[in-house]
Every structure is written in structure tokens, then in C-alpha cells.
Design a protein around this motif. Structure first.
Motif, PDB file in Angstrom:
ATOM      1  N   HIS A  93       0.765  -1.217  -0.074  1.00 30.90           N
ATOM      2  CA  HIS A  93      -0.076  -0.044   0.082  1.00 30.90           C
ATOM      3  C   HIS A  93       0.874   1.362  -0.105  1.00 30.90           C
ATOM      4  O   HIS A  93       2.023   1.023   0.534  1.00 30.90           O
ATOM      5  CB  HIS A  93      -0.711   0.409   1.349  1.00 30.90           C
ATOM      6  CG  HIS A  93      -1.901  -1.119   1.362  1.00 30.90           C
ATOM      7  ND1 HIS A  93      -2.892  -1.278   0.396  1.00 30.90           N
ATOM      8  CD2 HIS A  93      -2.029  -2.164   2.136  1.00 30.90           C
ATOM      9  CE1 HIS A  93      -3.756  -2.167   0.667  1.00 30.90           C
ATOM     10  NE2 HIS A  93      -3.151  -3.004   1.619  1.00 30.90           N
ATOM     11  N   PHE A 126      -1.119  11.174   4.329  1.00 31.26           N
ATOM     12  CA  PHE A 126      -2.386  11.391   4.358  1.00 31.26           C
ATOM     13  C   PHE A 126      -3.063  12.764   4.247  1.00 31.26           C
ATOM     14  O   PHE A 126      -2.456  13.577   5.062  1.00 31.26           O
ATOM     15  CB  PHE A 126      -3.286  10.809   5.557  1.00 31.26           C
ATOM     16  CG  PHE A 126      -3.240   9.285   5.468  1.00 31.26           C
ATOM     17  CD1 PHE A 126      -1.935   8.560   6.087  1.00 31.26           C
ATOM     18  CD2 PHE A 126      -4.267   8.358   4.883  1.00 31.26           C
ATOM     19  CE1 PHE A 126      -1.844   7.349   6.293  1.00 31.26           C
ATOM     20  CE2 PHE A 126      -3.955   6.936   5.007  1.00 31.26           C
ATOM     21  CZ  PHE A 126      -2.970   6.409   5.533  1.00 31.26           C
ATOM     22  N   ASP A 130      -8.686  12.680   0.768  1.00 25.47           N
ATOM     23  CA  ASP A 130      -8.031  11.491   0.123  1.00 25.47           C
ATOM     24  C   ASP A 130      -8.970  10.197   0.339  1.00 25.47           C
ATOM     25  O   ASP A 130      -9.563   9.991   1.064  1.00 25.47           O
ATOM     26  CB  ASP A 130      -6.675  11.035   0.841  1.00 25.47           C
ATOM     27  CG  ASP A 130      -5.517  12.083   0.335  1.00 25.47           C
ATOM     28  OD1 ASP A 130      -4.487  11.822   0.944  1.00 25.47           O
ATOM     29  OD2 ASP A 130      -5.752  12.681  -0.623  1.00 25.47           O
ATOM     30  N   ALA A 132      -9.311   6.595   0.907  1.00 30.17           N
ATOM     31  CA  ALA A 132      -8.451   5.254   1.493  1.00 30.17           C
ATOM     32  C   ALA A 132      -9.566   4.236   1.854  1.00 30.17           C
ATOM     33  O   ALA A 132     -10.626   4.200   1.492  1.00 30.17           O
ATOM     34  CB  ALA A 132      -8.291   6.015   3.015  1.00 30.17           C
ATOM     35  N   ARG A 133      -9.001   3.111   2.454  1.00 31.09           N
ATOM     36  CA  ARG A 133      -9.568   2.022   2.656  1.00 31.09           C
ATOM     37  C   ARG A 133      -9.457   1.631   4.446  1.00 31.09           C
ATOM     38  O   ARG A 133      -8.151   1.789   4.694  1.00 31.09           O
ATOM     39  CB  ARG A 133      -9.216   0.657   1.972  1.00 31.09           C
ATOM     40  CG  ARG A 133      -9.955   0.709   0.546  1.00 31.09           C
ATOM     41  CD  ARG A 133      -9.772  -0.568  -0.170  1.00 31.09           C
ATOM     42  NE  ARG A 133      -8.405  -0.741  -0.406  1.00 31.09           N
ATOM     43  CZ  ARG A 133      -7.881  -1.943  -0.797  1.00 31.09           C
ATOM     44  NH1 ARG A 133      -8.521  -3.020  -0.452  1.00 31.09           N
ATOM     45  NH2 ARG A 133      -6.652  -2.104  -0.934  1.00 31.09           N
ATOM     46  N   ARG A 188      -3.922   3.467   2.256  1.00 33.39           N
ATOM     47  CA  ARG A 188      -3.866   4.558   0.871  1.00 33.39           C
ATOM     48  C   ARG A 188      -3.505   3.825  -0.470  1.00 33.39           C
ATOM     49  O   ARG A 188      -2.175   3.328  -0.414  1.00 33.39           O
ATOM     50  CB  ARG A 188      -3.464   5.798   1.070  1.00 33.39           C
ATOM     51  CG  ARG A 188      -4.171   6.840   0.468  1.00 33.39           C
ATOM     52  CD  ARG A 188      -3.743   8.016   0.672  1.00 33.39           C
ATOM     53  NE  ARG A 188      -3.718   8.864  -0.455  1.00 33.39           N
ATOM     54  CZ  ARG A 188      -2.741   9.872  -0.716  1.00 33.39           C
ATOM     55  NH1 ARG A 188      -1.929  10.195   0.261  1.00 33.39           N
ATOM     56  NH2 ARG A 188      -2.648  10.526  -1.875  1.00 33.39           N
TER      57      ARG A 188
ATOM     58  N   SER B 292       0.640   9.373  -4.129  1.00 30.81           N
ATOM     59  CA  SER B 292       0.612   8.558  -2.860  1.00 30.81           C
ATOM     60  C   SER B 292       1.956   7.611  -2.790  1.00 30.81           C
ATOM     61  O   SER B 292       2.408   7.332  -1.757  1.00 30.81           O
ATOM     62  CB  SER B 292      -0.590   7.792  -2.442  1.00 30.81           C
ATOM     63  OG  SER B 292      -0.869   7.052  -3.752  1.00 30.81           O
TER      64      SER B 292
END
Lengths: 189, 303
Positions: A93, A126, A130, A132-133, A188, B292
């Protein structure tokens, strides 16, 4: 005419940049200083610890203050390799956040509750808005972060910050039928 | 009547009659006022004590005495260009062109008018700085180009506190200005060695950029931040030059990821209209995609 002067308080032991009081700088074991950019880079390896004692006073422990300039320099060289190890550990991730405690707040009439997940950013960053999970007990839920708050004071009226690796913060999100507790991960991609 | 009363000038100590001119310690005479007009900006002396006015007049006494005898030259003593009839600046002891006066005002962080109260000897050293000249000469007269040495001696970004004004002005400390002749002569070899080290470590690329900080950009409207899918990657150019629309590549364990550089900015986060980022320069790359997978400390390879 009054004298114009520069505000730097010295130079970073690692990169040579000027130490500017308005940006902040970190202290090392030998009394030397490193700039906020170098501190931010190695923070993922030496996370900042924020706790509160029984009287509510903040107790701050910064492992970077225990490093010598040589150790800090070595950490700077190895930071990306360290981050890659963390990525491999957390299924590649792009960012991971470990939840340590959860507070909820009413969202309003017919709205889902607002969840403040307090914890530490393991690596990555972050930002507000954003995607995200939330990984909770084997299940994954998609969430959108509505805010990132500093851990010392969080609430609707406080402005957002960026959650960066090694720093503690509170991720704010809400959604229907969301369950979040200590030990969960927010990631993320 | 107060106007006809004899007063003592607090600046020169002589007696005078008349209204006089205002300073913090009272009224001073018109003789001093003629000299004050040469070394102070308009009304600047109104709030200064007589001792400070006197000190400044003594500092520039020679220049004030010779003021009327200075003749306008054909060329600007700083840049050597022809001095225009009207578009020039009169200093205490010289005439310079308007372009050099504007540059001097920017270098000294003062207003354009304040330059007229200076001597040429105070302004010339500003133009000798390596960053202004584009390099520095050693004692034997050999000129070393600043751009080729920035890989080992980059400009150091700092902030200037200007009294009476809010906020700070951006300034740069140039290590080339304080190098000894031996270090300056050794600098090209050091730059070559550094270039070889970077190429051995990262390969041959158009440019190499070290990431310091990543910031998600937003629009601020009525106190509310509206975040957009645009990021500023702050950092430093380790080697080479970066131009607009260059492709940046970051290596991750699972493969490489590409980024298109839409805009370039310098060390000030709100600037995004540069055409090029040079070697050793601190600046920002503006990218319009999710970011990211880039972390502080990453190396971006630009091609």
C-alpha cells in the motif's frame, strides 16, 4: 534606516540548509541541529511519541534527539530502503495508518456518525479528501477522509494538517455502517 | 513670536531663526536640512533623534561636500552601458542607470528612492556577488562560472526580517562569496567528482531531483479549503536542469512510476511560473495526479 537581518539560527548538520525558526528544526544528541526537512524525512524511522500524563500535560518523546549526527546521516541514506521494507510488510500500500484509539461524534440529523481515528502514520502521507480503505477484522471499507487533525487538539473548528510518516494524528471520516477500533489499519493506494 | 525666536539647531549646534525642520529632538536649521535631504528619504528624519541625523551627516560628510562637483558620466559605472539623459539615478557621489538602481534596490531590500541616498562604494560590492555576476574570479583573475559549481555549492535559502514590515523577504546566502581562493580553485574538480558519483549511483539522466516534501494543493474560499488533485513536490535539483513537461520517474520495488511535470516553482510555495529549475536550485515540481507513491527522500530521475 533600520538594519535588515536574516533570521537563520545556523545550518543543518546533514544537508547544510539554513535553520529557520518559523519552519522549526530538530535537535541532536550532541547539541547540533537538523532542519525540518531532514527531520521529516527520517521521522518514519524514528516516530514521535505523544502521550498525556494524569494531569493532562503533554509528554513528548522524540527519538531523533538521541541520535548523533553520524547516526542521523546514516538514517537519511537508508530512509527509502526502510520505507520499501514497510511497503512490503503492508502489502505494498502507498500509505498506512495504525489506529490506536477511536472517538465518535454525532453527524447530525439522519447523518452517519463522524469517526476520529487517532493513531500514527506508519509511512506515507494522508491529506484531506484522500480516498482510503479501512481494514477492520478482515473486511475493507472505502472511506474518504474529511480531515486530518493534530492529536493535541482536534475538533471541527481546528484546521487540518498533513499526516506524515512517523507522526501521530487523527483521521476524520464518516460513513454508513462503519466500524473502527484500535488495531485497525487505514491504507491508501 | 515663535518664528522670530532664536533657536539652537540640535544637529549642528548653531543658532538660527525661523520655523526650522522637524526631528525628534525639536527643530533643526535649514543649512542642515539641505544636507539631510541628500542622505535621508523624504520625512524619514522626522522620527529620528538629532544624534542619529548628525552621525549620518558625518558619515557622508565628504560626499555631501563634493556633491555639486560630481559630473554626469557618459556610461554607467556599474554595467558600462550608456547613461540615458533622463532615466538615471543620482547617487551621493555618482550617477548610475535606472536598471542598476532597480537591481541595487532589490539586492538591498529597500525602496528605489533609498538608493539615491547611498554612495557608489556601498552599491558596487552588491554587484560583485557571485550570484549577481554569474560567478567569481579568484585573485589571479580566473573567472569561475557559478552555475557549474552549484552542484557542490548551492544557494542557501534564508529569510530576511525587515523592521516595520510584516512577514519576511526571501534571500539567499551564496557560499561562493565566502570561499577562499584555494577552495574556489578546487571547486571545478569537486563538482566533476560529485557529478561522477551521482551518475555512478543513479545512471545518466537529464536531471536528478531529491524530494523533500509533498504538499497537496487547495483553493481557499471564505476560510474553507477545497483540495484539488494537484501536488507540489518540494526538493532540490541534485544534477542537471529541469524544464516544463519533463517526465519524472520514481523507482519502487514493484516497478517504476512516471510523473509529468506540469509547472515549476522556486523555493516559495506560491510561485509556479518558472521555465527551468537549474542545478543545485531548490524548487517545486507541480504534478496533476495522485502522488501517494512518492515519499520524502525519494530520488526522481528526469528525462
Amino acid at each position: 534606516m533600520a538594519k535588515i537581518k536574516s533570521i537563520e539560527k545556523g545550518f543543518c548538520s546533514l544537508c547544510g540548509r539554513a535553520l529557520l525558526p518559523n519552519e522549526g528544526y530538530g535537535r541532536l544528541r550532541d547539541g547540533g541541529h537538523i532542519c525540518s526537512l531532514c527531520t521529516g524525512k527520517i521521522r518514519v524511522m524514528y516516530p514521535l511519541s505523544l502521550t498525556w500524563d494524569k494531569k493532562g500535560n503533554e509528554v513528548r518523546h522524540d527519538p531523533i534527539e538521541e541520535l548523533s549526527p553520524e547516526e542521523a546521516g546514516k538514517a537519511l541514506e537508508n530512509v527509502i530502503a526502510y520505507t520499501e521494507e514497510l511497503r512490503a510488510k503492508y502489502d505494498h500500500h502507498n500509505a498506512a495508518f495504525a489506529v490506536e484509539s477511536v472517538t465518535t461524534e454525532k453527524g447530525g440529523f439522519l447523518k452517519p456518525p463522524i469517526i476520529y481515528a487517532c493513531g500514527r502514520v506508519i509511512y506515507g502521507c494522508f491529506d484531506p479528501e484522500d480516498k482510503a480503505r479501512l481494514l477492520h477484522k478482515g473486511s475493507a471499507s472505502d472511506i474518504t477522509l474529511t480531515g486530518i487533525k493534530r492529536l493535541e487538539f482536534y475538533g471541527a473548528g481546528v484546521s487540518d494538517c498533513q499526516g506524515t510518516g512517523g507522526n501521530s494524528c487523527a483521521l476524520v471520516f464518516s460513513g454508513k455502517n462503519l466500524a473502527c477500533e484500535a488495531g485497525d489499519l487505514i491504507v491508501r493506494d | 513670536m515663535a518664528i522670530m525666536k532664536t533657536k539652537i539647531c540640535p544637529v549642528c549646534g548653531k543658532e538660527f531663526k525661523g520655523l526650522g525642520n522637524i526631528c525628534k529632538d525639536g527643530d533643526y536649521c535649514n543649512e542642515c536640512e539641505k544636507k539631510v535631504r541628500l542622505v535621508f528619504e523624504e520625512d524619514e528624519e522626522d522620527y529620528l533623534p538629532a544624534a542619529k541625523i548628525r552621525a549620518k551627516l558625518n558619515k557622508y560628510a565628504d560626499a555631501i561636500a563634493a556633491y555639486d562637483s560630481v559630473k554626469k558620466p557618459e556610461t554607467c559605472p556599474i554595467c558600462g552601458e550608456k547613461l540615458p539623459k533622463l532615466m538615471h539615478m543620482r547617487l551621493l557621489d555618482a550617477y548610475i542607470c535606472m536598471g542598476c538602481a532597480q537591481k541595487a534596490a532589490a539586492l538591498m531590500h529597500t525602496g528605489y528612492g533609498a538608493i539615491g541616498c547611498k554612495c557608489l562604494s556601498e552599491i558596487l560590492p552588491l554587484f560583485q556577488r557571485a550570484a549577481v555576476r554569474g560567478g567569481r574570479a579568484d585573485a589571479s583573475g580566473v573567472f569561475y562560472d557559478a552555475d557549474s559549481l552549484r552542484i557542490v555549492y548551492p544557494l542557501i535559502h534564508t529569510l530576511l526580517e525587515v523592521p516595520g514590515e510584516d512577514g519576511y523577504d526571501v534571500a539567499f546566502i551564496d557560499p561562493l562569496d565566502s570561499l577562499s581562493d584555494e577552495d574556489l580553485q578546487a571547486a571545478p574538480a569537486l563538482a566533476k567528482q560529485r557529478r561522477a558519483e551521482l551518475e555512478a549511483k543513479y545512471g545518466t539522466h537529464k536531471a536528478i531531483f531529491e524530494v523533500d516534501k509533498i504538499k497537496k494543493l487547495y483553493n481557499d474560499s471564505k476560510g474553507h479549503k477545497y483540495y484539488r488533485n494537484e501536488y507540489r513536490i518540494g526538493g532540490r535539483v541534485l544534477m542537471g536542469n529541469i524544464t516544463l513537461r519533463d517526465q519524472a520517474v520514481v523507482k519502487r520495488a514493484e516497478g517504476t512510476k512516471e510523473l509529468l511535470i506540469r509547472k515549476l516553482g522556486d523555493c516559495r510555495e506560491y510561485i509556479s511560473d518558472l521555465k527551468e529549475l537549474k542545478e543545485g536550485q531548490e524548487g517545486g515540481l507541480f504534478v496533476e495526479s495522485s502522488l501517494s507513491f512518492v515519499y520524502p527522500g525519494d530520488i526522481l530521475l528526469i528525462d
